[in-house]
Design an enzyme around this catalytic site. Structure first.
Site, PDB file in Angstrom:
ATOM      1  N   GLY A   6       0.795  -1.227   0.000  1.00  7.85           N
ATOM      2  CA  GLY A   6       0.000   0.000   0.000  1.00  7.85           C
ATOM      3  C   GLY A   6       0.821   1.267   0.000  1.00  7.85           C
ATOM      4  O   GLY A   6       0.271   2.349   0.206  1.00  7.85           O
ATOM      5  N   HIS A  61       7.834   7.162   5.370  1.00  9.28           N
ATOM      6  CA  HIS A  61       6.931   7.808   6.326  1.00  9.28           C
ATOM      7  C   HIS A  61       6.361   6.758   7.253  1.00  9.28           C
ATOM      8  O   HIS A  61       6.049   5.646   6.839  1.00  9.28           O
ATOM      9  CB  HIS A  61       5.795   8.572   5.621  1.00  9.28           C
ATOM     10  CG  HIS A  61       5.078   7.786   4.574  1.00  9.28           C
ATOM     11  ND1 HIS A  61       5.619   7.539   3.329  1.00  9.28           N
ATOM     12  CD2 HIS A  61       3.877   7.164   4.584  1.00  9.28           C
ATOM     13  CE1 HIS A  61       4.772   6.811   2.616  1.00  9.28           C
ATOM     14  NE2 HIS A  61       3.707   6.566   3.354  1.00  9.28           N
TER      15      HIS A  61
HETATM   16  P1  AMP Z   1       1.229   5.270   1.950  1.00  9.73           P
HETATM   17  O1  AMP Z   1       0.006   4.894   1.155  1.00  9.73           O
HETATM   18  O2  AMP Z   1       1.592   4.336   3.074  1.00  9.73           O
HETATM   19  O3  AMP Z   1       2.398   5.554   1.035  1.00  9.73           O
HETATM   20  O4  AMP Z   1       0.848   6.616   2.689  1.00  9.73           O
HETATM   21  C1  AMP Z   1       0.820   7.837   2.023  1.00  9.73           C
HETATM   22  C2  AMP Z   1      -0.082   8.732   2.812  1.00  9.73           C
HETATM   23  O5  AMP Z   1       0.156  10.078   2.411  1.00  9.73           O
HETATM   24  C3  AMP Z   1      -1.577   8.468   2.588  1.00  9.73           C
HETATM   25  O6  AMP Z   1      -2.187   8.126   3.827  1.00  9.73           O
HETATM   26  C4  AMP Z   1      -2.110   9.795   2.024  1.00  9.73           C
HETATM   27  O7  AMP Z   1      -3.387  10.104   2.496  1.00  9.73           O
HETATM   28  C5  AMP Z   1      -1.050  10.780   2.520  1.00  9.73           C
HETATM   29  N1  AMP Z   1      -0.900  11.986   1.726  1.00  9.73           N
HETATM   30  C6  AMP Z   1      -0.809  12.081   0.372  1.00  9.73           C
HETATM   31  N2  AMP Z   1      -0.635  13.365   0.013  1.00  9.73           N
HETATM   32  C7  AMP Z   1      -0.606  14.102   1.168  1.00  9.73           C
HETATM   33  C8  AMP Z   1      -0.442  15.492   1.458  1.00  9.73           C
HETATM   34  N3  AMP Z   1      -0.266  16.407   0.484  1.00  9.73           N
HETATM   35  N4  AMP Z   1      -0.469  15.876   2.752  1.00  9.73           N
HETATM   36  C9  AMP Z   1      -0.653  14.971   3.733  1.00  9.73           C
HETATM   37  N5  AMP Z   1      -0.786  13.643   3.525  1.00  9.73           N
HETATM   38  C10 AMP Z   1      -0.774  13.215   2.250  1.00  9.73           C
END
Ligand code: AMP
Ligand code: ZN
Length: 113
Positions: free
Chosen positions: A90, A97
């Site tokens: 995912g 992060h």
């Molecule tokens: P993952 O899917 O583990 O790579 O997590 C990426 C996360 O980044 C997801 O939960 C998204 O909702 C979050 N995300 C994407 N773009 C942004 C943004 N501009 N600011 C804050 N969170 C974000």
């Protein structure tokens, strides 16, 4: 790194709802929260995923976990730390992060689908 969303957030070029910042780490609210608390903790330096961490990154990893714990302190009832590596897990943003999730009961095991 050019064209990396989280590098741009770390640099302040793209706005985010920042909840904690140190010399090496930024934590900000997830734009699409999956729980009442959903904070992303990232290194300011570009690292693609947890799979790219090296032994030399131990101080950075310590700073990331310290920031996560400081975010988690405010969460009643416990919290979960998650990092996704690769598309099947995912991962959608390829800058390391840690998700800090809490504020509701979290199912276990996660991701049955
Ligand atoms: P993952 O899917 O583990 O790579 O997590 C990426 C996360 O980044 C997801 O939960 C998204 O909702 C979050 N995300 C994407 N773009 C942004 C943004 N501009 N600011 C804050 N969170 C974000
Ligand atoms: Zn990056």
């Amino acid at each position: 790194m050019a064209d990396c969303l989280f590098c741009s957030i770390a640099a302040g070029d793209i706005p985010a709802d920042i909840v904690l910042e140190t010399d090496d780490v930024v934590a900000f609210n997830d734009i699409n929260p999956a729980a009442p608390t959903h904070v992303l903790v990232i290194p300011k330096r570009h690292v693609a995923s947890a799979a790219e961490l090296e032994a030399d990154d131990a101080p950075l990893l310590s700073a990331l976990f310290d920031a996560a714990a400081r975010v988690g302190e405010a969460v009643e009832g416990g919290w979960r730390l998650v990092t996704n590596v690769g598309p099947d897990a995912g991962q959608s943003v390829f800058h390391l992060h840690f998700h800090v999730l809490g504020g509701r009961r979290l199912g276990w095991p996660p991701g049955l689908l």
